[in-house]
Design an enzyme around this catalytic site. Structure first.
Site, mmCIF file in Angstrom:
data_model
loop_
_atom_site.group_PDB
_atom_site.id
_atom_site.type_symbol
_atom_site.label_atom_id
_atom_site.label_comp_id
_atom_site.label_asym_id
_atom_site.label_seq_id
_atom_site.Cartn_x
_atom_site.Cartn_y
_atom_site.Cartn_z
ATOM 1 N N HIS A 100 0.948 -0.908 0.080
ATOM 2 C CA HIS A 100 0.013 0.171 0.454
ATOM 3 C C HIS A 100 0.458 1.067 0.548
ATOM 4 O O HIS A 100 1.237 1.427 0.823
ATOM 5 C CB HIS A 100 -0.777 -0.110 0.903
ATOM 6 C CG HIS A 100 -0.287 0.007 2.884
ATOM 7 N ND1 HIS A 100 -0.313 1.552 2.422
ATOM 8 C CD2 HIS A 100 -0.111 -0.463 3.286
ATOM 9 C CE1 HIS A 100 0.871 1.521 4.156
ATOM 10 N NE2 HIS A 100 0.772 -0.116 4.632
ATOM 11 N N ASP A 102 -0.318 4.067 0.637
ATOM 12 C CA ASP A 102 -0.437 5.592 1.779
ATOM 13 C C ASP A 102 -0.221 5.521 2.826
ATOM 14 O O ASP A 102 0.127 4.135 3.487
ATOM 15 C CB ASP A 102 -2.015 5.425 2.044
ATOM 16 C CG ASP A 102 -2.162 3.955 2.623
ATOM 17 O OD1 ASP A 102 -1.634 2.902 1.680
ATOM 18 O OD2 ASP A 102 -3.657 4.707 3.163
ATOM 19 N N ASP A 135 6.303 1.511 6.573
ATOM 20 C CA ASP A 135 4.882 0.925 6.305
ATOM 21 C C ASP A 135 4.420 2.159 5.553
ATOM 22 O O ASP A 135 3.604 3.068 5.585
ATOM 23 C CB ASP A 135 4.427 1.432 7.946
ATOM 24 C CG ASP A 135 2.694 0.932 7.186
ATOM 25 O OD1 ASP A 135 2.411 0.408 6.996
ATOM 26 O OD2 ASP A 135 2.467 1.484 8.567
ATOM 27 N N GLU A 169 -5.389 1.743 2.359
ATOM 28 C CA GLU A 169 -5.083 1.014 3.394
ATOM 29 C C GLU A 169 -5.184 0.728 4.777
ATOM 30 O O GLU A 169 -5.891 0.551 5.906
ATOM 31 C CB GLU A 169 -3.604 0.018 2.936
ATOM 32 C CG GLU A 169 -3.286 -1.590 4.229
ATOM 33 C CD GLU A 169 -2.998 -1.192 5.486
ATOM 34 O OE1 GLU A 169 -2.802 -1.900 6.225
ATOM 35 O OE2 GLU A 169 -2.536 -0.239 5.610
#
Length: 478
Positions: A100, A102, A135, A169
């Site tokens: 992801h 975002d 992340d 996500e």
């Protein structure tokens, strides 16, 4: 020199280039949870599409549609799901990679020591600091690094590679599940296995493979009575107070040792087997790791095995907050007319969400009846994500384990996690393929927190690991 060794050498040569690209990605504040940054999320997706196309990928997009922002009537366009393909050799296996693009919100005033969206290279402590570094922009770029290194070497990838990259996500993956099911027999039909790099090592010094996640069911417990807030001096002692009822009911859900008090809640929990118990031996984890993460010595369990079992394979119930009650600094003698307590249950195999909700509602109704209150009590399920479990004996995991040895020289820990990544189960059920969680970052990376970082060594060795995994998959016996 083997192809894998050539690849490793090329990765080392490209280190500064990879860091520069991560800096470009971190600089895009793709915060899906903030409407003012929706175009930044789209811009991040466009950046990834450009990088993939530059490397020869066939890139498509799927559009999830729109969302009503928090039920406010403000309609936002959801960012595209990126589907990219590299290689279509029918003689090769096909690996699907999910990630992801975002990120979580981040402000300097939150407590960051640096600008969250400017990558800081801290060579002294081997850290790459910035929102999204671990992340999940670092891992996504790790896959792009793999493709680029092979292109520079004029080497074909050992497998066909497919990407599924989303931009929502961190805000519930709206629209992605439908796309996955719609494409199961289309874009995804030739997939051999799935790999997700969106989690972390158990500790800080040893890689792991993750084969299980807890689910999460979230509830709102609402007590309401008077038509409006009341003055405690006028009405205190003369009416049933919703907040008193709520606090009483919340206290009946879980005890101070973490035991869930709802009857029947543990009935469907799978018992631990001796084979599973053996996976808890020699894990790279200590109670000191827990103490360091929490910042205090407040552990419920006195040994590593019990601690990790209650984090991974047993359910837990947590209280998260009370909406409607006075919480600002200072004193206010108000009796709130309506209050909502928020709690969740982390679920494990073979618990069933519908059955859990039935047990919760029946138990709360029973406890509320005992109060003899004239208030109104309701329980609402606001979110339900299921647990996920894969087989660590599958060839996909064996390939990943061999890859860890290729890069790090050790066998990885086999772990489960207490958190939830609902899309993992979606891929497994929709595609009927094994799903592997292959983390790049460490447990102390601070994803979602201030000063998020990815160790530089993890970024470089993690890129090598992803490439080595593809070689091991190519040679795996199905």
């Amino acid at each position: 020199m083997t192809q894998l060794q050539k690849f490793f050498s090329q990765v080392d040569q490209n280190e500064q280039h990879y860091i520069s690209r991560l800096a470009e990605a971190v600089a895009i504040p793709s915060i899906s949870g903030d409407p003012s940054h929706r175009q930044d999320v789209v811009r991040m997706g466009e950046y990834l599409q450009q990088e993939l196309k530059r490397l020869g990928a066939s890139v498509e997009t799927r559009h999830p549609g729109t969302q009503d922002w928090n039920g406010t009537g403000r309609i936002l366009t959801l960012p595209p799901v990126i589907l990219a393909t590299i290689g279509n050799d029918p003689a090769k296996k096909t690996v699907l990679v999910y990630g992801h693009y975002d990120v979580q919100p981040a402000l300097k005033e939150d407590g960051w020591t640096t600008d969250p969206f400017t990558l800081v290279v801290d060579d002294a402590q081997d850290r790459l600091i910035g929102r999204g570094s671990t992340d999940d922009k670092g891992p996504i770029l790790g896959w792009i690094n793999v493709v680029e290194a092979h292109k520079q070497l004029n080497l074909d990838l050992p497998v066909n590679l497919k990407f599924c990259l989303e931009g929502m996500e961190e805000s519930g993956s709206e629209g992605l599940e439908k796309i996955i099911y719609d494409e199961a027999q289309n874009y995804f039909k030739d997939v051999s296995a799935v790999c997700i790099s969106d989690n972390y090592w158990l500790g800080t010094d040893k890689p792991c493979l993750t084969y299980g996640l807890r689910g999460c069911v979230y509830y709102h417990l609402t007590l309401s009575g008077p038509a409006a807030d009341l003055h405690s001096g006028v009405f205190g002692g003369t009416v049933h107070e919703p907040l008193i009822d709520l606090v009483h009911l919340l206290s009946k859900l879980v005890d101070s040792n973490g035991k869930i008090l709802i009857p029947g809640i543990y009935d469907k929990v799978l018992p631990i087997t001796e084979k599973e118990r053996a996976t808890y031996q020699d894990l790279s984890f200590s109670l000191q790791d827990l103490h360091n993460s929490v910042g205090n010595v407040i552990n419920l369990h006195s040994d590593v095995e019990s601690t990790l079992q209650h984090r991974w394979r047993y359910p837990s119930l947590s209280l998260h907050g009370i909406e409607g009650a006075f919480y600002n600094p200072g004193d206010k003698t108000v009796l709130p007319a309506k209050v909502t307590g928020k709690f969740s249950i982390r679920t494990v195999p073979d618990m069933n969400n519908e059955e859990i909700t039935r047990l919760v509602k029946e138990y709360v109704a029973s406890e509320f009846k005992k109060l003899g209150s004239k208030n109104t009590c309701t329980v609402e399920l606001t979110h339900g994500g299921d647990h996920w479990l894969a087989s660590p004996d599958h060839w996909n995991y064996v390939a990943a384990s061999n890859a860890v040895e290729d890069v790090f020289g050790v066998k990885p820990d086999l772990t489960r996690e207490g958190c939830s990544i609902p899309i993992t189960l979606t891929f497994q059920e929709a595609l009927q393929k094994n799903v592997l969680l292959l983390p790049m970052g460490r447990s102390d990376d601070g994803a979602h927190s201030i000063n998020e970082k990815l160790n530089k060594s993890n970024f470089i060795k993690g890129t090598k690991l992803l490439g080595a995994y593809l070689y091991q998959v190519a040679n795996a016996r199905i």
